[in-house]
Design an enzyme around this catalytic site. Structure first.
Site, short mmCIF file in Angstrom:
data_model
loop_
_atom_site.label_atom_id
_atom_site.label_comp_id
_atom_site.label_asym_id
_atom_site.label_seq_id
_atom_site.Cartn_x
_atom_site.Cartn_y
_atom_site.Cartn_z
CB THR A 60 -9.43 -1.00 -7.53
OG1 THR A 60 -9.34 0.18 -6.74
CG2 THR A 60 -8.57 -2.07 -6.94
CG ASP A 107 -8.61 5.15 -0.28
OD1 ASP A 107 -9.72 5.64 -0.53
OD2 ASP A 107 -8.15 4.17 -0.89
NE ARG A 129 -4.12 1.81 0.82
CZ ARG A 129 -5.10 2.11 -0.02
NH1 ARG A 129 -5.06 1.70 -1.28
NH2 ARG A 129 -6.14 2.80 0.39
N1 GLY Z 1 -8.45 2.94 -3.23
C1 GLY Z 1 -9.48 2.03 -2.98
C2 GLY Z 1 -9.16 1.14 -1.84
O1 GLY Z 1 -7.99 0.93 -1.57
O2 GLY Z 1 -10.04 0.63 -1.21
#
Ligand code: GLY
Length: 563
Positions: free
Chosen positions: A375, A417, A98
């Site tokens: 995504t 996010d 991430r």
């Molecule tokens: N950017 C969407 C997620 O990571 O949930």
């Protein structure tokens, strides 16, 4: 071969954003391997690597780099991802790649002087970008668990970038939707337009600078991306559009290998992503709650089934928004949230007939939202039973919309996010509390839910989805369709879905999900129903006694292929 063709089931399905098409869905079948991705070129690359002696991890790495070339809306070098890996020796791993907040990020960076969120600041351009992690995720997976040499695994992606590929209708469509934002970034127009016009269907898209970056990575491994000129190019691009990422931020990035999150459900072991994703925790909490109810007796689509599913979703999403964040920075009560005892308490409190008003759960956090779906996910298994489930993202399609000049790849807009202001929703309507507030080096909370269901310690179902917050529920629903309702894979994926995420206090439903009398029953129980087009796009593989079945969700452009 495209997954939906020829014989088998005839059902109403959604392609892209329309549910109007009637088509036929037949799973791909193979005994030696299976690859299910959002793109037919990427799927073919995965199968090729398997056929050439690569294992599922090699194929997953090859697919990941290929998606960065042929599926630039979500495949990426400039974003992040999560990897769930099962090896044939029974060992399981999660890789957290991430993105992180840059060192100069701060808690109030998206607020004006009055303390209000500045609209769009965390979504577009330099300040929306998190430090990219996916390349280190791919390289960590390859180095630790792959079998083939890295240059071999990266060869197809390099070839596709160097010599180009033909733009298809789906890519043309997503380019078209992004046209206005692309126009704000000269570097993006430089790579994705000709004479001021974005590439369209049938044209060959060649990406020489991207090919050079891929060659560097193939030759030098991690150093090819996280040292040398790339960190400087990323920093320059980001800062030119108002961002704060430095070359040191990029150089310092490291993916983390973790233990996957495990939960039992009706005798199966479900393995998914721990925080920094919320996906695994929410999925586990929902399954623990639903284990209390005999869904099989009510059946798919029954109002009683939907009632329990929705209440489980509501409670899990409320806990997501209240408690979850990067466990390297905040203390998350994981043990309690994942315990069967906690689920027992919630299950006992669910009224068997009436909807729980969302305001009754953590009223201090409630706020209205907005939505989005992006995504990409891919699932792979090889002939030895090694399996990989990967979800990767730039956040919105094309992320921050800006391409790194001189390197040719998009930068994410993952900073959205984080909770820009605890209690204020992001683009998915997810609220978040202190646990997900911005801190330098912290990973922003995700909903990505790459998942594997194990039976007797071996992969039985491999799945995941794009779709922001809808990811978690799409994964849950396909699992329930298979485990509780005994649907074949194709039907389990096609079956219309619903989505509830605590806030807003509504239930979204795909066309066909709620027949007339079920709608009436749900309304009388107190639910607010909102129709919506496609929810999620699940790429799944089912292991049967005969071999591997693969289905790419007909809601998207994907493709499953086995051999
Ligand atoms: N950017 C969407 C997620 O990571 O949930």
């Amino acid at each position: 071969m495209r997954a939906f063709a020829k014989a088998s089931l005839i059902l109403i399905l959604s392609v892209g954003t329309s549910f109007s098409q009637i088509s036929v869905l037949k799973p791909a079948f193979g005994t030696h391997g299976m690859v299910s991705t959002s793109d037919s070129i990427a799927t073919a690359v995965g199968v090729k690597i398997l056929k050439e002696g690569g294992n599922a991890v090699d194929a997953a790495v090859a697919v990941g780099f290929t998606l960065a070339v042929v599926y630039p809306q979500a495949g990426n070098l400039g974003g992040g991802g999560y990897y769930i890996i099962h090896l044939k020796d029974g060992k399981n791993y999660a890789i957290d790649a991430r993105e992180t907040a840059p060192a100069a990020a701060s808690r109030n960076m998206y607020l004006d002087k009055a303390g209000n969120v500045i609209p769009g600041k965390s979504l577009l351009g330099g300040l929306s970008v998190g430090v990219p992690g996916n390349v280190d995720g791919l390289l960590t997976a390859q180095k630790r668990f792959g079998r083939l040499p890295l240059p071999k695994v990266m060869e197809p992606a390099i070839e596709l970038a160097e010599n180009g590929f033909i733009v298809d209708e789906h890519l043309q469509e997503v380019f078209h939707h992004a046209q206005k934002e692309f126009g704000k970034f000269p570097s993006t127009m430089k790579y994705f337009s000709r004479n001021g016009k974005l590439y369209s269907k049938g044209e060959r898209l060649v990406q020489k600078d991207l090919a050079n970056v891929l060659v560097k990575i193939a030759d030098e491994g991690r150093d090819g991306f996280y040292k040398g000129e790339i960190p400087g190019l990323i920093a320059k691009q980001d800062q030119a559009t108002g961002g704060v990422i430095t070359a040191e931020d990029v150089e310092d990035y490291h993916a983390i290998v973790k233990e996957p999150l495990m939960v039992s459900y009706h005798g199966y072991e479900v393995m998914s992503m721990p925080p920094s994703s919320s996906g695994g925790v929410c999925l586990a909490e929902m399954l623990n709650i639903l284990e209390h109810f005999n869904l099989q007796r009510y059946g798919y689509g029954a109002s009683q089934t939907l009632h329990y599913e929705i209440e489980a979703m509501r409670h899990a999403f409320a806990d997501r928004d209240k408690y979850l964040g990067d466990v390297s920075f905040v203390s998350v009560p994981l043990k309690r949230l994942l315990s069967k005892a906690y689920a027992d308490t919630i299950a006992r409190e669910i009224d068997p007939f009436s909807a729980t008003p969302s305001i009754d759960i953590y009223p201090e956090l409630i706020h209205p939202p907005h939505e989005g779906t992006h995504t990409t996910h891919y699932s792979i298994i090889d002939k030895e039973g090694n399996a990989v489930s990967v979800t990767t993202t730039l956040n919105s399609y094309f992320g921050s919309m800006e391409v790194v000049d001189g390197a040719g790849f998009f930068l994410n807009n993952e900073m959205d996010d984080f909770s820009a202001k605890p209690g204020t929703p992001n683009q998915f309507g997810a609220i978040g509390a202190e646990a997900n507030s911005i801190e330098p080096g912290k990973r922003m909370l995700s909903s990505m839910t790459p998942t594997m269901v194990l039976r007797d310690g071996k992969p039985y179902l491999i799945l995941g989805s794009p779709g922001g917050t809808t990811i978690i529920n799409a994964v849950l629903e396909v699992m329930l369709n298979i485990i509780d309702f005994h649907m074949p894979l194709a039907r389990a994926e096609m079956a219309p879905r619903i989505h509830q995420q605590w806030v807003p206090d509504v239930v979204y439903y795909e066309p066909g999900a709620l027949v007339y009398d079920v709608r009436q029953s749900m309304i009388s129980r107190g639910y607010k129903l909102v129709p919506r087009e496609a929810i999620g796009e699940v790429q799944a593989i089912l292991v049967t006694p005969e071999g591997y079945e693969g289905v790419a969700d007909p809601r998207g452009p994907g493709d499953a292929e086995g051999y």
